[in-house]
Motif scaffolding. Structure first.
Motif, short mmCIF file in Angstrom:
data_model
loop_
_atom_site.label_atom_id
_atom_site.label_comp_id
_atom_site.label_asym_id
_atom_site.label_seq_id
_atom_site.Cartn_x
_atom_site.Cartn_y
_atom_site.Cartn_z
N ASP A 189 7.68 -7.76 6.44
CA ASP A 189 6.68 -8.65 5.44
C ASP A 189 5.20 -8.08 6.24
OD1 ASP A 189 5.47 -9.91 2.98
OD2 ASP A 189 5.57 -11.67 3.68
N GLY A 190 4.31 -7.48 5.21
CA GLY A 190 2.82 -6.93 5.53
C GLY A 190 2.06 -8.09 4.90
N THR A 191 1.13 -7.33 5.30
CA THR A 191 -0.40 -7.81 4.47
C THR A 191 -0.92 -6.73 3.75
OG1 THR A 191 -1.62 -6.28 6.03
CG2 THR A 191 -1.23 -8.98 6.43
N PRO A 192 -1.36 -7.58 2.74
CA PRO A 192 -1.92 -6.32 1.27
C PRO A 192 -2.74 -5.21 2.18
CG PRO A 192 -2.48 -8.65 0.89
CD PRO A 192 -1.93 -8.27 2.44
N SER B 66 5.82 -10.99 -0.90
CA SER B 66 6.75 -11.84 0.04
C SER B 66 7.58 -12.18 -0.08
CB SER B 66 5.52 -13.28 0.86
OG SER B 66 4.22 -12.68 1.55
N THR B 67 7.62 -12.71 -1.51
CA THR B 67 9.09 -12.46 -2.03
C THR B 67 10.01 -11.57 -2.03
OG1 THR B 67 8.04 -14.30 -3.70
CG2 THR B 67 10.10 -13.53 -4.84
N VAL B 68 8.95 -10.61 -2.25
CA VAL B 68 10.23 -9.31 -2.46
C VAL B 68 10.97 -8.85 -1.17
CG1 VAL B 68 10.21 -7.05 -3.43
CG2 VAL B 68 8.81 -8.51 -4.75
N SER B 69 10.28 -8.85 -0.17
CA SER B 69 10.35 -8.56 0.68
C SER B 69 11.35 -9.49 1.57
CB SER B 69 9.51 -9.09 2.10
OG SER B 69 7.93 -8.30 1.63
N ALA B 70 11.35 -10.85 1.12
CA ALA B 70 12.75 -12.24 0.51
C ALA B 70 13.91 -11.79 -0.05
CB ALA B 70 11.86 -13.55 1.07
N LYS C 197 16.35 2.38 9.42
CA LYS C 197 16.28 1.15 10.17
C LYS C 197 15.23 0.40 9.16
CE LYS C 197 18.75 0.73 12.93
NZ LYS C 197 20.04 0.31 13.17
N SER C 198 13.80 0.67 9.31
CA SER C 198 13.12 -0.35 9.37
C SER C 198 11.85 -0.26 8.07
CB SER C 198 12.10 -0.17 10.14
OG SER C 198 11.07 0.61 10.68
N ILE C 199 11.45 -0.88 7.53
CA ILE C 199 10.87 -0.80 5.48
C ILE C 199 10.05 -1.49 6.45
CG2 ILE C 199 10.82 -1.17 3.47
CD1 ILE C 199 13.74 -0.08 3.82
N LEU C 200 8.97 -1.89 6.01
CA LEU C 200 7.53 -2.29 5.90
C LEU C 200 7.04 -2.62 3.61
CD1 LEU C 200 5.05 -4.22 7.20
CD2 LEU C 200 4.47 -1.59 6.68
N LEU C 201 7.09 -3.62 3.91
CA LEU C 201 6.22 -4.14 3.25
C LEU C 201 4.97 -5.04 2.07
CD1 LEU C 201 9.66 -4.51 2.07
CD2 LEU C 201 9.55 -5.10 0.01
N THR C 202 4.07 -3.71 1.50
CA THR C 202 2.66 -4.16 1.28
C THR C 202 2.72 -4.35 -0.75
OG1 THR C 202 0.63 -3.96 1.87
CG2 THR C 202 2.07 -2.07 1.33
N SER C 203 1.23 -4.29 -0.34
CA SER C 203 0.80 -4.91 -1.77
C SER C 203 -0.29 -3.90 -1.56
CB SER C 203 0.90 -6.28 -2.31
OG SER C 203 -0.24 -7.27 -1.70
N ALA C 204 -1.41 -4.45 -2.85
CA ALA C 204 -3.07 -4.21 -3.03
C ALA C 204 -3.49 -4.70 -2.81
CB ALA C 204 -2.55 -3.37 -4.31
N GLY C 205 -3.31 -5.66 -2.70
CA GLY C 205 -3.89 -7.55 -2.91
C GLY C 205 -3.46 -8.47 -2.84
N VAL D 14 17.65 -8.42 9.67
CA VAL D 14 16.13 -9.18 10.73
C VAL D 14 15.38 -9.22 9.51
CG1 VAL D 14 15.32 -7.62 11.92
CG2 VAL D 14 15.10 -10.13 12.18
N LEU D 15 14.10 -9.89 8.79
CA LEU D 15 13.28 -10.01 8.69
C LEU D 15 12.07 -10.55 9.04
CD1 LEU D 15 12.20 -10.01 4.89
CD2 LEU D 15 12.35 -12.39 5.18
N VAL D 16 11.06 -9.54 9.49
CA VAL D 16 9.56 -9.88 10.86
C VAL D 16 8.43 -10.34 9.52
CG1 VAL D 16 8.42 -8.88 12.38
CG2 VAL D 16 10.92 -8.34 11.75
N GLY D 17 8.00 -11.47 9.70
CA GLY D 17 6.84 -11.87 9.06
C GLY D 17 5.77 -11.75 9.99
N CYS D 18 5.14 -10.26 9.05
CA CYS D 18 3.92 -9.18 9.84
C CYS D 18 2.15 -9.52 9.11
CB CYS D 18 4.12 -8.09 9.85
SG CYS D 18 4.97 -7.39 11.06
#
Length: 235
Positions: free
Chosen positions: A160-163, A59-63, A45-53, A77-81
């Motif tokens: 959409d998370g932070t690095p 964010s492009t991939v998340s969107a 139901k919920s997925i967080l996307l992050t990156s190394a740096g 729903v896309l959430v800006g985290c």
């Protein structure tokens, strides 16, 4: 995504929406399908996307993943985290207030923060104004409640998370979501840095669903392509 084709604001475009027949669009739909089958015994139901740096295209991939998921008929729903450097409001040309930061600080209701993306089936919660304590807000009980409420109202919640190496925000959210996807910029991140990001997530007891190699350039077609790898294949 074709090299150099961007929106007027300089952000990478929503290729899945703008050019649904493109190779990159099909890759995002394949990514969606692969993620749906990563947890056959659990309702994802919920997925967080992050990156190394920074700058790896997270964010492009998340969107684009959110758009692809909504195209399957799901309510998304896309959430800006990424409360430190928010970009989703620019990508979708929507307001950035009140946003998630205002909800978590108690200054706004969750309902007021949800914005229509004008794409069928897809809503967006922008990050909102920069708070003085992003990590504390993201690991708060309020954030847990936000995710729980969204999971009740939507078929899929994409965050959409932070690095993960730069700040602790993504790691502290590891146990709040059903799974995490790590985005790695091809020829941008050293192998050691990618493994460090993976290890940090595992130390936080995150359920790592997979790794996306982003910005892979194919000389034959002069296009960028998004490809999904299982975690054990990426080691």
């Amino acid at each position: 995504m074709r090299k150099g084709r961007k929106q007027e604001n300089g952000r990478a475009r929503l290729i899945v929406h703008d050019d649904p027949k493109a190779v990159g669009s099909e890759a995002f739909r394949t990514l969606r399908t692969n993620l749906q089958f990563t947890s056959p015994d659990q309702d994802l139901k919920s997925i967080l996307l992050t990156s190394a740096g920074p700058g790896e295209g997270k964010s492009t991939v998340s969107a684009n993943l959110a758009v692809a998921w909504s195209q399957s008929g799901a309510k998304v729903v896309l959430v800006g985290c990424d409360l430190r450097k928010p970009v989703l409001h620019e990508m979708f040309s929507i307001r950035n207030v009140p946003g998630l930061s205002a909800v978590l600080s108690g200054a706004a209701s969750l309902k007021d923060a949800i914005v229509s993306s004008n794409i069928p089936g897809l809503d967006v919660i922008p990050a909102g104004p920069l708070p003085p304590n992003p990590a504390e807000l993201l690991q708060s009980k309020a954030m847990v409640s936000v995710i729980e409420e969204l999971e009740k109202s939507y078929d899929m919640v994409i965050l959409d998370g932070t690095p993960v190496i730069a700040v602790t925000d993504a790691a502290v959210m590891a146990n709040q979501v059903d799974g995490i996807v790590l985005v790695i910029g091809s020829n941008q991140v050293p192998r050691e840095m990618a493994l460090q990001a993976k290890n940090l997530l595992e130390q936080a007891q995150a359920k790592l669903l997979g790794v996306i190699m982003n910005k892979v350039k194919f000389k034959e077609s002069n296009m960028y392509y998004y490809y999904y790898n299982e975690v054990d294949q990426a080691q």
